[in-house]
Design a protein around this motif. Structure first.
Motif: not given
Lengths: 156, 208
Positions: A117-120
């Motif tokens: 997960w990139s955090g988007s």
């Protein structure tokens, strides 16, 4: 007495719980027969808000089966009463479970949800027993349903 | 003999290329910490073109992919201005880049960028990444997404990727200021102790 009643009703109707990551993790591990569809969203996130009806529709479609749709709001905790509750009430979502995640330091917990997960957001996690599928998907009703079905088929 | 040397060289060249391909595949899209920062040439809100290579006489730069509309970008706006105020004099100016497709989010149009830059009195460039190629080259995923670049003899090197600090919603409750710490380390001649962080943010609005 009536004040007490009102207070109790207030608690019942406030509905949306604030959870930390540990609580969230225990909630999506309760039963190994249940498929949990965990969507990370926020009221300020336009693409998230656009795909929420698909999640509520999924929860309704499979209401008689062992599955749970959990909408995890990443709105700040102070917006829980101000924004998240009115939003959910206005949209009339009753089948999906809704919580607000209260974890202040994203860099410490994003990887614990999923290392990819990139955090988007939006981002969605499908989980059943030991099987997981995570992605920064953008769903419509058809795509969500087919992803859910193929995930469930694969985990039987 | 000479032919042998040439074929040997082309062999090594092929191996080198193969490794390059593998490298970029392994890291998905975008740059990793330690990679050369891709150059760019983008239009600023004042109508002038700005290139990363314009900054090669500085110590480095703080590249921030951000935009007008995203609540996280808005929450961080003042902190981005403060970063520029603190570090431009020390050789690390801010370069803000808006990569969003304005047809999807009209609030992020070039005209609206101009308005925001003048309202907030940005003293750093606010560039439009119309083709979204720069965001793709860097591998930016969300706004705000920061890349701290350090100029070395080999060119501009990416030394930090990630969040500005550890608390988006409350600047007063921040415990770790990642970008400040990274830039301060670089100024002191040290590598940042934290070079990669993740954060919640608005997904970059890509063109269809």
């Amino acid at each position: 007495m009536s004040v007490l009643m009102l207070a109790v009703m207030g608690i019942v109707f406030s509905g949306i719980e604030e959870v930390n990551l540990a609580t969230l993790q225990s909630r999506i591990n309760r039963s190994s027969d249940t498929t949990y569809v965990v969507n990370f969203w926020a009221t300020w996130c336009k693409p998230c808000v656009e795909e929420l009806p698909a999640f509520e529709a999924l929860a309704r479609k499979y209401a008689d089966q062992p599955m749970v749709v959990l909408l995890v709001s990443l709105d700040s905790p102070e917006d829980r009463m101000k924004k998240v509750e009115p939003f959910i009430r206005r949209r009339g979502y009753t089948r999906s479970q809704v919580v607000v995640l209260n974890e202040p330091k994203p860099h410490l917990w994003i990887d614990r949800v999923d290392p990819s997960w990139s955090g988007s957001i939006p981002a969605t996690l499908f989980i059943r027993g030991n099987r997981r599928l995570f992605g920064e998907f953008q769903f419509d009703e058809v795509k969500l349903d087919s992803t859910f079905q193929s995930f469930r088929k694969g985990s039987q | 003999m000479r032919l042998d040397r040439i074929s040997l060289m082309s062999f090594f060249f092929c191996v080198f290329m193969a490794l390059q391909v593998q490298h970029s595949a392994a890291f998905g899209d975008g740059v990793a910490v330690g990679d050369v920062a891709p150059d760019f040439k983008l239009m600023n809100v004042d109508g002038r073109m700005v290139e990363l290579s314009d900054y090669k006489t500085k110590k480095g730069a703080i590249i921030v992919f951000t935009c007008n509309h995203c609540p996280y970008s808005i929450k961080y706006e003042d902190r981005i201005i403060q970063l520029h105020e603190a570090f431009a004099p020390l050789g690390f100016p801010v370069i803000a880049i808006n990569p969003n497709d304005a047809t999807k989010v009209p609030e992020d149009s070039f005209e609206n960028m101009k308005v925001r830059a003048s309202e907030k009195k940005f003293r750093f460039p606010y560039l439009v990444d119309e083709s979204q190629q720069v965001a793709k080259a860097y591998g930016a995923k969300r706004t705000p997404h920061v890349y701290v670049v350090f100029n070395t003899a080999e060119g501009p090197s990416v030394q930090y990727i990630g969040a500005i600090d550890d608390n988006a919603s409350d600047a007063s409750a921040v415990e770790t200021k990642f970008v400040r710490d990274a830039v301060t380390s670089l100024i002191d001649g040290k590598l940042p102790s934290t070079s990669l962080t993740k954060a919640i943010g608005c997904t970059i609005k890509w063109k269809n």
